[in-house]
Design an enzyme around this catalytic site. Structure first.
Site: not given
Length: 237
Positions: A23-26, A42, A184, A214-215
């Protein structure tokens, strides 16, 4: 000075868990580490036979808007198979994970927050005793001597209401409501899901999208709340 006041003066441990794997934890942990100038740990890494591991992923993820070089601590356990820790241990019979083995790294200076990334979701079995991620969170609360908070990472799109509410309610039912910073949502912004989750009492910390420039990274970092504001909010609640 009472114990609560002492904890407020200490740097927190923030445990990042998810509603599911991938789900995008890292990715979210990376953003939090750079936003808060935090260290990273971790405790259990699986799947190293085919992947460099999340610690290396975080180390190699460049945030253009940040000059922070986070301390990254070695996992207590690193298992070969890309499975839950319990299942991965079946292929490594000499490994016997115990909650008592998880001690906050001595190298952590505690001058900055510590972001701890869990394996999978809250009910993922970690030990042969069928202790799960939630038990690891409780263990850190009881043994670390630091205030411990939880961030839940969830997908932003279809299906997230069920998965997020199941995770949120599980943590609340296990006595962790006062430790919950919030959720989140990772992916394309979805204000409908945000409003629906808020109706159930879920605190939405932020919505983040995958950064391609980067933006984008700078914008996502700007949107994330400071750890101090989150701790103050928890104290008020």
């Amino acid at each position: 000075m009472n114990s609560k006041s002492q904890q407020q003066e200490q740097q927190p441990i923030v445990f990042v868990t998810g509603t599911d794997t991938d789900v995008g934890k890292t990715f979210v942990s990376t953003l939090l580490v750079h936003k808060w100038k935090a260290a990273y740990w971790k405790p259990v890494q699986t799947g190293i036979e085919s992947d460099q591991g999340d610690s290396e992923t975080l180390k190699n993820f460049k945030i253009a808007a940040s000059t922070w070089q986070p301390p990254i601590f070695t996992p207590t356990y690193a298992l070969q198979k890309p499975l839950s820790p319990l299942q991965a241990m079946e292929y490594e019979p000499n490994v016997d994970i115990r909650l008592l083995d998880f001690v906050v790294p001595e190298e952590w200076s505690a001058e900055n927050p510590l972001v701890v990334e869990g394996a999978g979701g809250v009910c993922v079995p970690i030990t042969r005793k069928l202790e799960i991620t939630t038990d690891l969170i409780k263990h850190l609360i009881e043994t670390s001597g630091h205030p411990v908070y939880v961030v839940v990472v969830a997908r932003s799109g279809l299906g997230t209401l069920n998965h997020t509410l199941l995770t949120w309610n599980h943590l609340c039912d296990n006595g962790l409501r006062s430790h919950l910073f919030g959720v989140i949502l990772n992916g394309e912004p979805n204000e409908g899901n945000v409003q629906a989750l808020k109706k159930f009492g879920v605190n939405i910390m932020a919505q983040v999208a995958q950064c391609t420039t980067a933006h984008d990274q700078d914008m996502e970092l700007h949107e994330l709340p400071s750890v101090e504001s989150l701790m103050t909010q928890q104290d008020v609640e």
